[in-house]
Write a protein that holds these residues in place. Structure first.
Motif, PDB file in Angstrom:
ATOM      1  N   CYS A 717       0.946  -0.945  -0.028  1.00 47.50           N
ATOM      2  CA  CYS A 717      -0.027   0.015  -0.152  1.00 47.50           C
ATOM      3  C   CYS A 717       0.832   1.329  -0.051  1.00 47.50           C
ATOM      4  O   CYS A 717       1.634   1.489   0.841  1.00 47.50           O
ATOM      5  N   ALA A 718       0.514   2.111  -1.152  1.00 51.17           N
ATOM      6  CA  ALA A 718       1.392   3.531  -0.949  1.00 51.17           C
ATOM      7  C   ALA A 718       0.626   4.210  -2.027  1.00 51.17           C
ATOM      8  O   ALA A 718      -0.080   3.622  -3.036  1.00 51.17           O
ATOM      9  N   GLU A 719       0.833   5.419  -2.229  1.00 51.26           N
ATOM     10  CA  GLU A 719       0.192   6.311  -3.235  1.00 51.26           C
ATOM     11  C   GLU A 719      -1.272   6.078  -3.316  1.00 51.26           C
ATOM     12  O   GLU A 719      -1.934   6.284  -4.707  1.00 51.26           O
ATOM     13  N   LEU A 720      -1.949   5.934  -2.359  1.00 61.43           N
ATOM     14  CA  LEU A 720      -3.497   5.646  -2.458  1.00 61.43           C
ATOM     15  C   LEU A 720      -3.770   4.529  -3.333  1.00 61.43           C
ATOM     16  O   LEU A 720      -4.672   4.726  -4.394  1.00 61.43           O
ATOM     17  N   ASN A 721      -2.909   3.513  -3.523  1.00 66.80           N
ATOM     18  CA  ASN A 721      -3.133   2.500  -4.749  1.00 66.80           C
ATOM     19  C   ASN A 721      -4.214   1.671  -4.645  1.00 66.80           C
ATOM     20  O   ASN A 721      -4.925   1.020  -5.721  1.00 66.80           O
ATOM     21  N   MET A 722      -4.764   1.226  -3.300  1.00 66.52           N
ATOM     22  CA  MET A 722      -5.859   0.487  -3.130  1.00 66.52           C
ATOM     23  C   MET A 722      -6.396   0.671  -1.639  1.00 66.52           C
ATOM     24  O   MET A 722      -5.764   1.531  -0.747  1.00 66.52           O
ATOM     25  N   VAL A 723      -7.575   0.141  -1.296  1.00 71.29           N
ATOM     26  CA  VAL A 723      -8.419   0.114  -0.052  1.00 71.29           C
ATOM     27  C   VAL A 723      -8.336  -1.023   0.641  1.00 71.29           C
ATOM     28  O   VAL A 723      -8.677  -1.936   0.235  1.00 71.29           O
ATOM     29  N   CYS A 724      -7.777  -1.237   2.046  1.00 71.10           N
ATOM     30  CA  CYS A 724      -7.949  -2.347   2.661  1.00 71.10           C
ATOM     31  C   CYS A 724      -8.711  -2.255   3.671  1.00 71.10           C
ATOM     32  O   CYS A 724      -8.504  -1.296   4.742  1.00 71.10           O
ATOM     33  N   VAL A 725      -9.755  -3.184   3.953  1.00 75.08           N
ATOM     34  CA  VAL A 725     -10.684  -2.906   5.256  1.00 75.08           C
ATOM     35  C   VAL A 725     -10.741  -4.254   5.952  1.00 75.08           C
ATOM     36  O   VAL A 725     -10.529  -5.386   5.340  1.00 75.08           O
ATOM     37  N   ASN A 726     -11.058  -4.195   7.154  1.00 73.32           N
ATOM     38  CA  ASN A 726     -11.429  -5.442   7.907  1.00 73.32           C
ATOM     39  C   ASN A 726     -12.686  -4.793   8.734  1.00 73.32           C
ATOM     40  O   ASN A 726     -12.507  -4.577   9.751  1.00 73.32           O
ATOM     41  N   ILE A 727     -13.744  -5.209   8.391  1.00 72.59           N
ATOM     42  CA  ILE A 727     -15.156  -4.847   8.722  1.00 72.59           C
ATOM     43  C   ILE A 727     -15.786  -5.672   9.768  1.00 72.59           C
ATOM     44  O   ILE A 727     -15.579  -6.796   9.667  1.00 72.59           O
ATOM     45  N   THR A 728     -16.495  -5.062  10.654  1.00 69.88           N
ATOM     46  CA  THR A 728     -17.177  -5.757  11.791  1.00 69.88           C
ATOM     47  C   THR A 728     -18.776  -5.651  11.783  1.00 69.88           C
ATOM     48  O   THR A 728     -19.225  -6.354  12.449  1.00 69.88           O
ATOM     49  N   THR A 729     -19.372  -4.679  10.880  1.00 70.53           N
ATOM     50  CA  THR A 729     -20.880  -4.847  10.947  1.00 70.53           C
ATOM     51  C   THR A 729     -21.452  -4.902   9.524  1.00 70.53           C
ATOM     52  O   THR A 729     -20.643  -4.515   8.570  1.00 70.53           O
ATOM     53  N   ALA A 730     -22.590  -5.316   9.479  1.00 73.09           N
ATOM     54  CA  ALA A 730     -23.138  -5.487   8.156  1.00 73.09           C
ATOM     55  C   ALA A 730     -23.414  -4.227   7.523  1.00 73.09           C
ATOM     56  O   ALA A 730     -23.251  -3.909   6.144  1.00 73.09           O
ATOM     57  N   ALA A 731     -23.650  -3.114   8.198  1.00 76.87           N
ATOM     58  CA  ALA A 731     -23.851  -1.816   7.593  1.00 76.87           C
ATOM     59  C   ALA A 731     -22.746  -1.188   7.172  1.00 76.87           C
ATOM     60  O   ALA A 731     -22.606  -0.547   5.979  1.00 76.87           O
ATOM     61  N   ASN A 732     -21.755  -1.488   7.821  1.00 76.70           N
ATOM     62  CA  ASN A 732     -20.303  -0.874   7.256  1.00 76.70           C
ATOM     63  C   ASN A 732     -19.849  -1.654   5.841  1.00 76.70           C
ATOM     64  O   ASN A 732     -19.178  -1.208   5.260  1.00 76.70           O
ATOM     65  N   LEU A 733     -20.039  -2.878   5.776  1.00 80.63           N
ATOM     66  CA  LEU A 733     -19.733  -3.696   4.531  1.00 80.63           C
ATOM     67  C   LEU A 733     -20.878  -3.166   3.453  1.00 80.63           C
ATOM     68  O   LEU A 733     -20.238  -2.781   2.309  1.00 80.63           O
TER      69      LEU A 733
END
Length: 902
Positions: A717-733
């Motif tokens: 990850c650098a230069e805003l190349n991608m987004v990494c998420v580790n989500i805990t709720t249905a709404a946030n997904l």
């Protein structure tokens, strides 16, 4: 044989199709009366009693089949050296013939369109069709229509002379191909260019494919190829001007750092709109690619499938994928197998791909004897019953005829086909490499060998008709004049280009900035749409009978909503897809077992328990104009992820998702992740919104079912190349998925998704969380009533949150706050700093399930400098997780105990 003939007389369909043709030919010959065929008196070969000698006739029939099936083994396809003896066994003696039989006549001649004729004529014709400069491999094909098409092309049409106009076109494209290389060799001596020299016939071949394709309804061609000859193809097929290409050689282009760090000139993509001799226009695309050979193959077919879906109403006759392979890579790279395995599958079908192999008989320094076990680099074609036309690259007319057959075959049968053009490589692997270190004998032959242009020009001058000779001599003068023009830098005008609809959509987007990630855009839906989608998800047609278990699952989801106003994880996910469909956006998803979900949670597609009929729960949303395409993939990661990347590259208005069975298996697609997903925007200035769902979490399932290797993604990850998420709720997904399309730019999204926690009540979200707000990068602790009382802050991501929250609630620890980092990259530093100030009297710890050398720990220590914090994790480990359930439970308990011991 007489018994078979009698069977044929009583029921022609009861015998083998080839025997049936043989008997039909025999009957035809006999029906001409007095043994005459085609108006000429002949005498069919007779036995001692004057009857037809069936044994000899069958031998002639077997000889014909022998040439059809094995003629390719003796065909003169190698322009440089004598071919190896592959044991073809098609000599006369093998079929019981001698020289004395050559002038005897045979009914078997009818099988190849010659009528009753001599064995000599039969053999000469077969050698021209199957053992000259072309050898065709198709004996493994079981579809009789395909066999008939190919035998008819080879036996009836192939030997026909081509027009003067076509000869001129071939020579013109050869001239262009050779001129380009001569220009480079003169102007940029010693620079790497991965020349096409020795294989210049590729240029007239591609030109002929595109010409033939336009005449058969193709409106767009998508090409994937490696570095060898790429610049030549850009100039002489794609229409890129010399000036555009050579500004890159001379470094005249100043890299705009906001638009990418760039890549070497022989990796970049290009688009053009060409006017063909038929008078029709055609769009040409050359996909950008890395040096990893064949890795672009699934990207090309994915791109072609997307364009067919979005632009041509899934009419695959309108778009043609062409993959240009090297002989060493097509034999050695497993991705070729994966792409071929896709070719007939519903989710990945593109109507057939033309595979063109530039077979220069060497892989860098490796001889073909060391590069494969099969007779041919294309032996894999038999797996999908794709025919192979092996052809001598020094015979451009034969090559052009082969590619024209291949293009017509693809349009007729929508199936893959291969052309194996055997040629050579004039220089080393690159122009600074000396091939004589490893192949002195071969390169002694190549040094003395004229290039394909010279070979063809000399052939026309020595053997052509008067007009062909004059044309060749005129083209020779033109060649040198054109070359001088290029050297004198006479200006070329770039071709005009009209943008297609998906390209217009891409052009409406912009590059992302740091400010875009300060907070997420609004992605809520209104209450009416919420109800419309939710209701549609929970019903099925009256004539559909789901399993009782499924009925119960859906009833429980309805009950959860009606009684508590909440949605679970799977419903939140499907709600996101439904909302996009309602907005007219397409959703495409594929992966292993994804219709149901690896963990039986999604159930996007149901099955009738009696008829096995499928029903998509997202197919009946009132007013939805977008299309859902959801497919269970075959057991592949590299090929399928590459395909989805290509699909997303073609259409910015589609949410394109690949889900791994377990996140652990994503590293089977590491090349796609490293070379395309993480670096594609920087290298090629091409945004891509592909989404990866990687089930991740430590649950005692062992080292291959615990970790999606978060650390590897974060390291890239650098230069805003991608987004990494580790989500805990249905709404946030829900919001994360909708955000992919709501943003005015596109970024790959990596979701480390739950497994056991898919049904955890803590992941449920209330209706208002879907009908208001947006994605939350950070979630504060609602359990805490007074920030002043907090002594410890545990910030974490994903599944470990629920283990920590459970202990917090159990022990009623109001002095410990648990902060969820839902988005790890781009890192929401401002939001974290705000909470750091809020809990200013606290000691902070990053808590993770992963070993210290894995997970997000290293990434945070490198990138989050404004907050002081410790790390609580498993001990550093070579393997991702223990294979023992008891050890896992002990390690997990230690993490939680440590976190709450302060």
């Amino acid at each position: 044989i007489e018994g078979l003939y009698n069977d044929y007389l009583s029921n022609p369909e009861s015998v083998d199709p080839e025997l049936k043709k043989f008997f039909e030919g025999f009957d035809f010959a006999m029906s001409q009366g007095n043994g005459t065929a085609n108006g000429t008196a002949v005498s069919a070969h007779a036995g001692a009693d004057g009857s037809t000698d069936w044994k000899k006739e069958v031998a002639a029939y077997r000889l014909i089949l022998g040439y059809r099936n094995k003629g390719h083994l003796v065909a003169l396809t190698n322009p440089i050296r004598t071919r190896k003896d592959r044991g073809a066994n098609i000599d006369l003696s093998f079929y019981g013939f001698t020289e004395a039989d050559l002038d005897k006549t045979f009914n078997a001649g009818n099988m190849i369109g010659l009528g009753v004729t001599t064995l000599r004529n039969i053999v000469n014709h077969l050698q021209k069709c199957y053992a000259s400069h072309v050898g065709i491999e198709f004996k493994y094909i079981s579809d009789q229509k395909k066999i008939d098409f190919l035998t008819n092309e080879m036996e009836k049409n192939f030997t026909s002379p081509i027009s003067l106009e076509k000869k001129e076109r071939i020579l013109e494209k050869l001239n262009q191909g050779v001129m380009f290389e001569k220009f480079l060799h003169t102007k940029y001596i010693g620079q790497k260019r991965f020349s096409l020299e020795g294989g210049e016939t590729t240029i007239p071949a591609l030109d002929a494919i595109i010409n033939t394709a336009t005449e058969h309804g193709v409106q767009e061609v998508v090409i994937g190829m490696a570095h060898r000859g790429r610049l030549n193809v850009l100039a002489n097929i794609m229409g890129k001007t010399y000036e555009e290409i050579f500004s890159e050689f001379e470094a005249k282009i100043l890299p705009d750092q906001t638009m990418g760090s760039g890549d070497v000139k022989y990796h970049k993509g290009f688009s053009s709109e060409m006017s063909m001799p038929s008078g029709k226009n055609i769009y040409l695309k050359l996909c950008p690619n890395p040096s990893h050979l064949e890795a672009v193959d699934p990207v090309v077919v994915g791109f072609a499938r997307a364009k067919a879906d979005v632009l041509y109403n899934s009419d695959y006759d309108k778009i043609l994928p062409i993959l240009i392979h090297g002989d060493a890579s097509i034999a050695g790279q497993g991705i070729v197998y994966e792409v071929l395995q896709m070719s007939g599958l519903e989710g990945y079908y593109t109507g057939g791909t033309i595979h063109f192999v530039i077979n220069n008989q060497i892989g860098f320094t490796t001889d073909f004897d060391d590069a494969r076990t099969g007779d041919y680099c294309t032996s894999i074609a038999a797996m999908v019953q794709a025919p192979v036309l092996h052809v001598n690259g020094d015979d451009p007319e034969a090559v052009v005829k082969c590619v024209e057959i291949a293009t017509r075959y693809r349009q007729e049968f929508n199936s893959d086909i291969f052309i194996d053009m055997v040629c050579y490589r004039r220089h080393g692997h690159n122009e600074g490499d000396d091939p004589k270190f490893t192949q002195p004998k071969l390169y002694a032959l190549i040094d003395k060998h004229a290039n394909p242009r010279e070979v063809y020009t000399n052939y026309l001058i020595e053997n052509g008709e008067k007009d062909a000779k004059e044309m060749a001599m005129g083209m020779e003068k033109k060649f040198w004049a054109d070359l001088q023009e290029r050297l004198d830098e006479i200006k070329q005008n770039p071709l005009p280009y009209r943008f297609q609809q998906p390209e217009i959509a891409w052009r409406s987007l912009r590059k992302a900035t740091e400010a875009d990630f300060k907070s997420s855009p609004a992605t809520a839906i209104n209450a009416d749409d919420f109800k419309k989608i939710f209701d549609a998800l929970m019903i099925w047609p009256d004539d559909f009978k789901p399993l009782k278990k499924i009925e119960k699952i859906l009833q429980d989801k309805v009950k959860l909503y009606k009684e508590e106003g909440k949605l679970d994880w799977a419903t939140g996910e499907l709600l996101a897809y439904g909302s996009l469909l309602l907005e007219g956006k397409d959703v495409r998803m594929s992966g292993q077992d994804i219709r149901r979900g690896t963990f039986s949670h999604r159930h996007a597609v149901l099955r009738d328990e009696e008829s096995d009929k499928a029903y998509s729960r997202l197919s009946n949303i009132p007013g939805a104009k977008g299309k859902l395409r959801i497919f269970n993939s075959f057991l592949s990661e590299f090929g399928v992820l590459g395909f989805e990347y290509g699909y997303a590259m073609a259409n910015p208005d589609a949410l394109v998702i690949w889900e791994a069975q377990f996140g652990d298996f994503a590293n089977s697609a590491q090349i796609t992740i490293d070379q395309f997903i993480s670096a594609g925007e920087q290298k090629w200035n091409r945004m891509n919104g592909v989404t990866m769902m990687l089930p991740h979490g430590y649950e005692g399932q062992g080292p291959e079912h615990s970790s999606a290797r978060m650390e590897r993604f974060l390291q890239m990850c650098a230069e805003l190349n991608m987004v990494c998420v580790n989500i805990t709720t249905a709404a946030n997904l829900f919001h994360a998925l909708r955000r992919q399309i709501a943003w005015p730019f596109r970024k790959p999204l990596i979701i480390f998704s739950p497994k056991a926690n898919l049904r955890h009540p803590g992941t449920y979200s209330r209706e208002e969380e879907f009908t208001s707000g947006q994605f939350k990068e950070v979630i504060d602790d609602a359990f805490i009533e007074n920030a002043e009382e907090v002594k410890t802050v545990l910030f974490c991501s994903g599944k470990i949150y629920y283990d920590l929250a459970e202990r917090q609630a159990k022990d009623n620890r109001k002095d410990i706050a648990i902060v969820r980092l839902e988005q790890i990259y781009p890192l929401p530093v401002d939001q974290l700093e705000a909470l750091y100030n809020k809990y200013s009297k606290s000691t902070w710890f990053w808590v993770q399930e992963e070993p210290l050398n894995m997970g997000a720990a290293s990434f945070l220590q490198m990138n989050l400098k404004s907050i002081n914090y410790g790390v609580i994790s498993r001990q550093p480990s070579a393997a991702t997780a223990t294979g023992y359930a008891k050890v896992h439970a002990q390690e997990q308990a230690e993490i939680i105990d440590t976190a709450f011991s302060f």
